[in-house]
Design an enzyme around this catalytic site. Structure first.
Site, PDB file in Angstrom:
ATOM      1  CG  HIS A  97      -1.978  -1.061   1.142  1.00 48.16           C
ATOM      2  ND1 HIS A  97      -2.452  -1.758   2.219  1.00 48.16           N
ATOM      3  CD2 HIS A  97      -2.649  -1.528   0.049  1.00 48.16           C
ATOM      4  CE1 HIS A  97      -3.389  -2.609   1.801  1.00 48.16           C
ATOM      5  NE2 HIS A  97      -3.513  -2.492   0.494  1.00 48.16           N
ATOM      6  CD  GLU A 100      -1.264   0.578   4.604  1.00 42.96           C
ATOM      7  OE1 GLU A 100      -0.752  -0.509   4.922  1.00 42.96           O
ATOM      8  OE2 GLU A 100      -2.445   0.713   4.298  1.00 42.96           O
ATOM      9  CG  HIS A 255       0.231  -3.827   5.005  1.00 42.31           C
ATOM     10  ND1 HIS A 255      -0.638  -3.392   4.044  1.00 42.31           N
ATOM     11  CD2 HIS A 255       0.782  -4.963   4.521  1.00 42.31           C
ATOM     12  CE1 HIS A 255      -0.625  -4.232   3.016  1.00 42.31           C
ATOM     13  NE2 HIS A 255       0.231  -5.197   3.289  1.00 42.31           N
ATOM     14  CD  GLU A 343      -1.910  -3.614   9.151  1.00 40.07           C
ATOM     15  OE1 GLU A 343      -1.602  -2.401   9.079  1.00 40.07           O
ATOM     16  OE2 GLU A 343      -2.466  -4.235   8.232  1.00 40.07           O
TER      17      GLU A 343
HETATM   18 ZN    ZN Z   1      -2.005  -1.932   4.176  1.00 41.84          ZN
END
Ligand code: ZN
Length: 543
Positions: A97, A100, A255, A343
């Site tokens: 992404h 990110e 991410h 994350e």
């Molecule tokens: Zn992401």
């Protein structure tokens, strides 16, 4: 002309980095208080390679993005250019992404760290690099990154920061969505072939296929659209092929937006929010905890970002929210690789001045996860003449009291006959099979020791029982029967088949042929080629 300009830009960046490093600080390769745009990121990777040429290797995935940026990988190993038999391979992928971005900077820092520590004689890092082949892809979506930055700059009060670099250092970028997708506005982590749907269908069948869904991947890709009806993107296709072509054992996809280690499955049978277990659930939980427990804040958080609370800093993907077409499920179902999605914090694009603190939070866990490639068992599979067997099936049964419980996810051997099977501690029966050979079972106890460099070794020599071969043409005919109407195809040669089809406005030529003992589909786009591995079509077939 453009490429010469690019080259000059890169030379200037490399030169200025060199001067900066020599003058400012001998140990500092990369400016770590700020983000790196694409050219700076490539220059930093080149510089790490130049500093550690013996243990690094740079390569680009075979196609560039729609805005003509490369997806560049740096590899660390004592023999970085090739797979070594019995040495497991690991990968980190970041910035899928585009907005990110912490993972992208952490991987640059990790590259610098591995290089420096190796050169400084750090015993742990030397041991890790000598016994593991580590691939780092800092950005899978460089186009999205540039869009996120450009958008923030366009919306900043003129004169507030002077230049883009200062804006990134002091402010970062804050739009929650702009730059997430690629240049065609497609979310790459929803764009992988949806293999979960096949697994839910197959699970109801006896002797079902539970790994290496290569035909299913190929069918999905030539259908043209992902499960959200978006066309498959160049970034997705080349990363999918990369996953299938390389003997990766373990991986993580980095991410931002929360603080948690997420493990498969990311999707559930009816796309509802629910705990969606893989057959390797215990193993995946242990892998996720190996990251969250060594991270400075992931495990102990209360409500790190929103309303979500994650016990021990980990979560099953679909229990959090279901994702169709994600990369981590694709790794598990299309290859031997086990992938987590990490994350790494609430802010997607934090100010560059916060990056040092983020590195300190993640450094130990980034290294610790790479060590986990040495969990479980590994070995060689060969025939009685000592010839290595590629694509043998390794089934694993775990002792539970007086019973053996089948872990319904097999792995396969690589071209060199080596295999790797990540396992939690316990007692196992391991059954290896290959068409034309007698299956063989051996027992093994797994007892992992921190930072061990070798998984428990378990080799197999299979005894030949017949020379029966499967019929390649029959398999191919079945495969393409479904798509006969939409694809212009003909079988031009016994060992070669050419298909022309239009994908995303570009005509590809797909050719089936033998390549390194593998049946592959060769895709051509201009001068570039992609080799799609169809593992099932190996050397066993009728003429
Ligand atoms: Zn992401």
């Amino acid at each position: 002309m453009i490429s010469i300009l690019n080259l000059f830009q890169k030379l200037i960046i490399i030169t200025s980095l060199l001067i900066f490093c020599l003058c400012e600080n001998q140990n500092k390769i990369i400016d770590y208080d700020n983000h790196h745009n694409t050219d700076e990121m490539l220059a930093a990777l080149n510089y790490v390679h130049a500093t550690c040429p013996d243990i690094t290797y740079l390569y680009d995935l075979p196609l560039r993005t729609d805005e003509d940026r490369p997806l560049r990988v740096i590899v660390f190993s004592d023999h970085p250019k090739h797979h070594e038999i019995l040495e497991p391979e690991f990968k980190y992928v970041a910035n899928m992404h585009g907005n990110e971005v912490v993972g992208r900077e952490l991987l640059l820092k990790l590259a610098e760290y591995l290089c420096q520590e190796y050169n400084n004689g750090n015993k742990e890092i030397k041991k890790l690099i000598e016994n593991t082949r580590i691939h780092l892809l800092p950005s899978m979506n460089p186009d999205g990154w540039e869009h996120a930055v450009q958008n923030t700059w366009n919306n900043t009060v003129p004169g507030k920061y002077g230049n883009v670099s200062t804006m990134m250092r002091e402010y970062g970028a804050t739009d929650w969505l702009v730059g997430r997708s690629n240049a065609n506005d497609v979310d790459l982590n929803r764009n992988f072939p949806n293999l979960d749907e096949f697994i839910y269908e197959y699970n109801h069948l006896a002797n079902h296929k539970n790994n290496h869904l290569d035909i299913e991947t190929f069918q999905a890709l030539i259908s043209g659209k992902d499960c959200h009806n978006k066309p498959y993107q160049v970034e997705t296709i080349i990363v999918a092929f990369w996953i299938m072509r390389n003997p990766f054992v373990l991986s993580a996809n980095l991410h931002n937006g929360d603080l948690v280690a997420n493990y498969p499955y990311d999707d559930s049978e009816y796309h509802t929010q629910m705990y969606s277990k893989t057959p390797d659930d215990t193993l995946f939980r242990q892998l996720a905890e190996s990251y969250s427990y060594t991270h400075l804040s992931m495990r102990s958080q209360k409500k790190p970002c929103s309303t979500d609370v994650f016990e021990n800093g980990i979560t099953n993907g679909a229990a959090w929210y279901p994702v169709c077409g994600g990369m981590q499920d694709f790794n598990y179902l299309a290859s031997n690789c086990y992938e987590l999605t990490l994350e790494l914090g609430c802010k997607k694009f934090p100010p560059g001045k916060e990056l040092t603190s983020l590195w300190n939070h993640n450094q130990g866990s980034l290294v610790n996860l790479i060590w986990q490639t040495h969990l479980g068992i590994k070995g060689l599979i060969q025939n009685e003449d000592g010839k290595m067997i590629f694509n043998a099936t390794i089934k694993v049964y775990q002792a539970e009291g007086d019973n053996w419980k089948y872990i319904d996810h097999d792995v396969t051997s690589n071209i060199g006959g080596d295999y790797y099977r990540l396992l939690v501690d316990g007692s196992y029966a391991v059954e290896v099979s290959y068409p034309g050979f007698k299956s063989q079972t051996q027992h093994v106890d797994v007892n992992y020791k921190s930072q061990q460099t070798d998984a428990q070794r378990l080799d197999f020599i299979l005894e030949s029982v017949s020379s029966k071969r499967s019929n390649l043409r029959k398999i191919l005919r079945n495969l393409f029967n479904k798509d006969k109407e939409t694809i212009n195809w003909n079988m031009t040669l016994k060992r070669k088949m050419v298909i022309n089809y239009c994908y995303h406005g570009i005509v590809f030529e797909a050719t089936f042929k033998l390549h390194d003992d593998l049946y592959v589909v060769q895709f051509k786009r201009g001068d570039n080629e992609l080799l799609f591995p169809l593992n099932i079509y190996t050397t066993v077939f009728d003429e």
